[in-house]
Design a protein around this motif. Sequence first.
Motif, PDB file in Angstrom:
ATOM      1  N   THR A 105       0.673  -1.261   0.278  1.00 24.28           N
ATOM      2  CA  THR A 105       0.202   0.789  -0.298  1.00 24.28           C
ATOM      3  C   THR A 105       1.046   1.463   0.022  1.00 24.28           C
ATOM      4  OG1 THR A 105       0.168   0.413   2.298  1.00 24.28           O
ATOM      5  CG2 THR A 105      -2.443  -1.476   1.208  1.00 24.28           C
ATOM      6  N   THR A 106      -0.128   2.340   0.053  1.00 24.05           N
ATOM      7  CA  THR A 106       0.649   3.753  -0.405  1.00 24.05           C
ATOM      8  C   THR A 106       1.671   3.464   1.067  1.00 24.05           C
ATOM      9  OG1 THR A 106      -0.443   4.409  -1.737  1.00 24.05           O
ATOM     10  CG2 THR A 106       0.807   6.196  -0.938  1.00 24.05           C
ATOM     11  N   TRP A 107       0.936   3.626   2.114  1.00 21.75           N
ATOM     12  CA  TRP A 107       1.589   3.876   3.854  1.00 21.75           C
ATOM     13  C   TRP A 107       3.153   2.745   4.089  1.00 21.75           C
ATOM     14  CZ3 TRP A 107       2.862   6.019   7.347  1.00 21.75           C
ATOM     15  CH2 TRP A 107       3.145   5.793   8.520  1.00 21.75           C
ATOM     16  N   GLU A 108       2.461   1.698   3.325  1.00 23.81           N
ATOM     17  CA  GLU A 108       3.775   0.688   2.903  1.00 23.81           C
ATOM     18  C   GLU A 108       5.107   1.197   2.466  1.00 23.81           C
ATOM     19  OE1 GLU A 108       1.073  -3.758   4.210  1.00 23.81           O
ATOM     20  OE2 GLU A 108       2.211  -3.143   2.180  1.00 23.81           O
ATOM     21  N   VAL A 109       4.389   1.854   1.604  1.00 23.96           N
ATOM     22  CA  VAL A 109       5.782   2.221   0.390  1.00 23.96           C
ATOM     23  C   VAL A 109       6.658   3.144   1.149  1.00 23.96           C
ATOM     24  CG1 VAL A 109       6.457   3.120  -1.737  1.00 23.96           C
ATOM     25  CG2 VAL A 109       5.367   1.682  -1.753  1.00 23.96           C
ATOM     26  N   ALA A 110       6.415   4.512   2.005  1.00 22.43           N
ATOM     27  CA  ALA A 110       6.493   5.543   2.591  1.00 22.43           C
ATOM     28  C   ALA A 110       7.242   5.046   3.484  1.00 22.43           C
ATOM     29  CB  ALA A 110       5.109   6.425   2.917  1.00 22.43           C
ATOM     30  N   ARG A 111       6.656   3.925   4.028  1.00 21.28           N
ATOM     31  CA  ARG A 111       7.142   3.277   5.609  1.00 21.28           C
ATOM     32  C   ARG A 111       8.965   2.480   5.062  1.00 21.28           C
ATOM     33  NH1 ARG A 111       4.145   0.028  10.486  1.00 21.28           N
ATOM     34  NH2 ARG A 111       5.981  -0.691  11.937  1.00 21.28           N
ATOM     35  N   TYR A 112       8.489   1.068   4.409  1.00 23.69           N
ATOM     36  CA  TYR A 112       9.843   0.403   4.367  1.00 23.69           C
ATOM     37  C   TYR A 112      10.010   0.821   3.196  1.00 23.69           C
ATOM     38  CZ  TYR A 112       6.809  -2.288   7.081  1.00 23.69           C
ATOM     39  OH  TYR A 112       6.007  -3.358   8.444  1.00 23.69           O
ATOM     40  N   VAL A 113       9.956   1.766   2.410  1.00 23.26           N
ATOM     41  CA  VAL A 113      10.351   2.253   0.834  1.00 23.26           C
ATOM     42  C   VAL A 113      11.441   4.188   1.009  1.00 23.26           C
ATOM     43  CG1 VAL A 113      10.772   2.265  -1.253  1.00 23.26           C
ATOM     44  CG2 VAL A 113       9.538   0.608  -0.529  1.00 23.26           C
ATOM     45  N   VAL A 114       9.683   4.375   1.139  1.00 17.97           N
ATOM     46  CA  VAL A 114      11.244   6.620   0.766  1.00 17.97           C
ATOM     47  C   VAL A 114      11.733   6.383   2.269  1.00 17.97           C
ATOM     48  CG1 VAL A 114      10.224   8.611   0.864  1.00 17.97           C
ATOM     49  CG2 VAL A 114       9.270   6.643  -0.380  1.00 17.97           C
ATOM     50  N   LEU A 115      11.065   6.354   3.339  1.00 22.66           N
ATOM     51  CA  LEU A 115      11.983   6.538   4.250  1.00 22.66           C
ATOM     52  C   LEU A 115      13.296   6.340   4.801  1.00 22.66           C
ATOM     53  CD1 LEU A 115       9.045   6.569   6.984  1.00 22.66           C
ATOM     54  CD2 LEU A 115      10.119   9.019   5.968  1.00 22.66           C
ATOM     55  N   PRO A 116      13.676   4.279   4.634  1.00 19.21           N
ATOM     56  CA  PRO A 116      14.563   4.282   4.516  1.00 19.21           C
ATOM     57  C   PRO A 116      15.636   4.405   4.202  1.00 19.21           C
ATOM     58  CG  PRO A 116      13.037   1.955   4.876  1.00 19.21           C
ATOM     59  CD  PRO A 116      12.698   3.197   4.318  1.00 19.21           C
ATOM     60  N   PHE A 117      14.810   4.966   2.752  1.00 15.28           N
ATOM     61  CA  PHE A 117      15.666   5.438   1.593  1.00 15.28           C
ATOM     62  C   PHE A 117      16.376   6.879   1.985  1.00 15.28           C
ATOM     63  CE2 PHE A 117      17.398   7.520  -2.611  1.00 15.28           C
ATOM     64  CZ  PHE A 117      17.717   6.277  -2.641  1.00 15.28           C
ATOM     65  N   THR A 118      15.502   7.649   2.850  1.00 15.03           N
ATOM     66  CA  THR A 118      15.966   9.339   2.630  1.00 15.03           C
ATOM     67  C   THR A 118      16.498   9.443   4.083  1.00 15.03           C
ATOM     68  OG1 THR A 118      13.500   9.710   2.803  1.00 15.03           O
ATOM     69  CG2 THR A 118      14.673   9.947   0.449  1.00 15.03           C
ATOM     70  N   ARG A 119      16.477   8.413   4.722  1.00 10.83           N
ATOM     71  CA  ARG A 119      16.346   8.590   7.020  1.00 10.83           C
ATOM     72  C   ARG A 119      17.719   9.549   6.726  1.00 10.83           C
ATOM     73  NH1 ARG A 119      17.345   3.999   7.573  1.00 10.83           N
ATOM     74  NH2 ARG A 119      15.790   2.751   8.600  1.00 10.83           N
ATOM     75  N   VAL A 120      18.432   9.386   5.732  1.00  8.57           N
ATOM     76  CA  VAL A 120      20.257  10.721   6.413  1.00  8.57           C
ATOM     77  C   VAL A 120      19.196  12.210   5.872  1.00  8.57           C
ATOM     78  CG1 VAL A 120      22.159  11.145   5.660  1.00  8.57           C
ATOM     79  CG2 VAL A 120      21.215   8.756   5.667  1.00  8.57           C
ATOM     80  N   GLY A 121      18.814  12.164   5.011  1.00  5.87           N
ATOM     81  CA  GLY A 121      18.342  13.518   3.992  1.00  5.87           C
ATOM     82  C   GLY A 121      17.487  14.749   4.902  1.00  5.87           C
ATOM     83  N   VAL A 122      16.123  13.252   5.476  1.00  8.38           N
ATOM     84  CA  VAL A 122      15.426  13.565   6.973  1.00  8.38           C
ATOM     85  C   VAL A 122      15.434  14.632   8.344  1.00  8.38           C
ATOM     86  CG1 VAL A 122      13.210  13.226   8.409  1.00  8.38           C
ATOM     87  CG2 VAL A 122      13.666  12.538   5.562  1.00  8.38           C
ATOM     88  N   ILE A 123      16.803  13.706   8.965  1.00 10.77           N
ATOM     89  CA  ILE A 123      17.296  13.953  10.130  1.00 10.77           C
ATOM     90  C   ILE A 123      18.230  14.228   9.973  1.00 10.77           C
ATOM     91  CG2 ILE A 123      19.023  12.645  11.398  1.00 10.77           C
ATOM     92  CD1 ILE A 123      18.642   9.733  11.210  1.00 10.77           C
ATOM     93  N   GLY A 124      18.892  15.210   8.510  1.00 11.66           N
ATOM     94  CA  GLY A 124      20.047  16.317   8.166  1.00 11.66           C
ATOM     95  C   GLY A 124      19.133  17.320   8.017  1.00 11.66           C
ATOM     96  N   GLY A 125      17.342  17.324   7.354  1.00  7.65           N
ATOM     97  CA  GLY A 125      17.000  18.488   7.565  1.00  7.65           C
ATOM     98  C   GLY A 125      15.736  18.798   8.847  1.00  7.65           C
TER      99      GLY A 125
END
Length: 214
Positions: A105-125
């Motif tokens: 689902t969209t939530w699962e894609v955001a949780r298991y794909v998008v957030l792990p891939f962009t974790r460093v960038g989000v923490i930097g922001g």
Amino acid sequence: MWLRRPVGIAIELLAGIPSIIYGIWGLFVFAPFLQQYVQPFLIDVFGPIPILNNLFAGPPYGIGILTAGLILAIMVLPFITSISRDVFEAVPPVLKEAAYGLGCTTWEVARYVVLPFTRVGVIGGVMLGLGRALGETMAVTFVIGNAHRISGSILAPGTTISATIANEFNRSRRRSLYVVAGRTRSHSVRHHLHRARFRALDADASQRAGGGLT
């Protein structure tokens, strides 16, 4: 999907607003609202509770530590959101399409794909936004109350190092003007002394030259 572009433009505009605008808005709009509605409600709710009554004690001034914290949160949130949005757009579409192909689902894609891939960038922001909030001067100076004391209540006025520096800037500017004026006067005196010395040496040399000719 049609809201993506206008919401993105609004976030970019909010992230680019100067901090002094947030401070003026907080002083004339947000602080009266907190004084009239929010702070009396917090005092009534947390007043009977033994530990939290000290945290929300005091009269509703409107300005104070709570107001400054909320203004900083409102100011920093579009900045963090703008950076996170740019980071999320950098995720390869192949990864998301593969997750959708597996039935996520969209939530699962955001949780298991998008957030792990962009974790460093989000923490930097988040760290950049936190640094902007910690070093903020004008927005905090408008709404924190500028009281040089430490209070246990978040409704009471307080101050920060940057707000104190901003309040003392006029005095330091006056002192710096006195220093500059003194230095300018000393330089002017030195300049006139050097000119007088050169004129005396020139006259002495002329007299010697005239005496040698005679």
